[in-house]
Design an enzyme around this catalytic site. Sequence first.
Site, PDB file in Angstrom:
ATOM      1  N   ASP A  88     -15.714 -34.436  21.842  1.00  0.00           N
ATOM      2  CA  ASP A  88     -16.265 -34.423  20.494  1.00  0.00           C
ATOM      3  C   ASP A  88     -16.818 -33.025  20.255  1.00  0.00           C
ATOM      4  OD1 ASP A  88     -17.469 -37.000  18.511  1.00  0.00           O
ATOM      5  OD2 ASP A  88     -17.999 -34.916  18.087  1.00  0.00           O
ATOM      6  N   ASN A 102      -8.135 -32.192  11.458  1.00  0.00           N
ATOM      7  CA  ASN A 102      -7.529 -32.956  12.548  1.00  0.00           C
ATOM      8  C   ASN A 102      -6.296 -33.749  12.117  1.00  0.00           C
ATOM      9  OD1 ASN A 102      -8.459 -35.326  11.300  1.00  0.00           O
ATOM     10  ND2 ASN A 102     -10.261 -35.489  12.603  1.00  0.00           N
ATOM     11  N   ALA A 125      -8.454 -45.845  14.416  1.00  0.00           N
ATOM     12  CA  ALA A 125      -9.233 -44.971  13.534  1.00  0.00           C
ATOM     13  C   ALA A 125      -8.500 -44.735  12.214  1.00  0.00           C
ATOM     14  CB  ALA A 125      -9.534 -43.661  14.246  1.00  0.00           C
ATOM     15  N   ARG A 126      -7.666 -43.705  12.166  1.00  0.00           N
ATOM     16  CA  ARG A 126      -6.896 -43.379  10.970  1.00  0.00           C
ATOM     17  C   ARG A 126      -5.485 -42.972  11.370  1.00  0.00           C
ATOM     18  NH1 ARG A 126      -9.976 -45.934   8.727  1.00  0.00           N
ATOM     19  NH2 ARG A 126     -11.319 -45.486   6.932  1.00  0.00           N
ATOM     20  N   ASP A 173      -3.424 -49.877  15.299  1.00  0.00           N
ATOM     21  CA  ASP A 173      -3.940 -50.722  14.223  1.00  0.00           C
ATOM     22  C   ASP A 173      -3.829 -50.023  12.877  1.00  0.00           C
ATOM     23  OD1 ASP A 173      -5.276 -53.169  13.346  1.00  0.00           O
ATOM     24  OD2 ASP A 173      -7.003 -51.885  12.919  1.00  0.00           O
ATOM     25  N   GLU A 192       0.510 -46.354   5.553  1.00  0.00           N
ATOM     26  CA  GLU A 192       0.254 -47.781   5.413  1.00  0.00           C
ATOM     27  C   GLU A 192      -0.191 -48.193   4.014  1.00  0.00           C
ATOM     28  OE1 GLU A 192      -4.268 -48.654   6.754  1.00  0.00           O
ATOM     29  OE2 GLU A 192      -2.956 -47.985   8.375  1.00  0.00           O
ATOM     30  N   HIS A 215      -4.122 -53.069  10.502  1.00  0.00           N
ATOM     31  CA  HIS A 215      -5.435 -52.532  10.134  1.00  0.00           C
ATOM     32  C   HIS A 215      -6.479 -53.649  10.028  1.00  0.00           C
ATOM     33  CE1 HIS A 215      -7.362 -48.829   8.009  1.00  0.00           C
ATOM     34  NE2 HIS A 215      -8.250 -49.493   8.721  1.00  0.00           N
TER      35      HIS A 215
END
Length: 265
Positions: free
Chosen positions: A109, A145, A167-168, A192, A197, A229
């Site tokens: 991070d 990112n 996450a994304r 997910d 999407e 999701h």
Amino acid sequence: MQPGVKYLLCRSIGYDHVDRARAKAHGMRVANVGYTPNGVANYAIMLMLMATRRMGHILKRAEMQDYSLKGKMGKDLSACTVGVIGAGKIGRTVLKHLSGFGCKLLTYDVYQNPEAAALAEFVPLEELYARSDVITLHTNATAENHHLLDAAAFAKMRDGVVIVNTARGSLIDPDALIDAIESGRVGAAALDVLENENGLYYYNHAGDVLQNRELALLRSFPNVIVSPHTAFYTDEDVASMVQGAFEALRCFAAGVPTDHEVSLP
């Protein structure tokens, strides 16, 4: 933007679907919501376990009454090194819960949170790629990112790495992921979220021809799990999201600050 709208409430943690610069230009303010990190964190761990134990493939074969063992051997998550990208609330919860599995834990991070540092070893991103058996994403989607996991990133990873994303979708370059799965660099993926999407998830498309080749290819692989999701979708989290939206609205009407306010550029 709708004329007269002053406050835009997102019933989600993510707000990457909002044009914040345009909202600011129109004099609008934006709010998101928060919820307990347990739901998404535990869902991510569930996907790790399913991917490392080839559970998607095992269940499909069980539906056809194929109970043979060939092609079903997995690996023990406890013997894996897990790399957690993003040490925010959800990432830290993943680390906390995984600590009970006996995994070797790495994390990356920009900000090295002390709580995360007590649970995992902070390492540079390239080192996390090189050392991890499982990589799970828990960071917001930003312009910086976009396609964090691209062809160059996959090339730095161990052969057979497991990729988990709750996450994304935009964090992963789908073409690079498909290439890495086909080459064997990625041994399994549990997703997910997908980059494309919007307009797909949360609708009933039974019987439709879907114009989404990314999804079609990913679903065709026996070592890929795709869920629509739903990592956030627990009774506790949904109740918290609804409550958060009303709390933000109450604070806006009363002219008092709220943690739900989203900063605008």
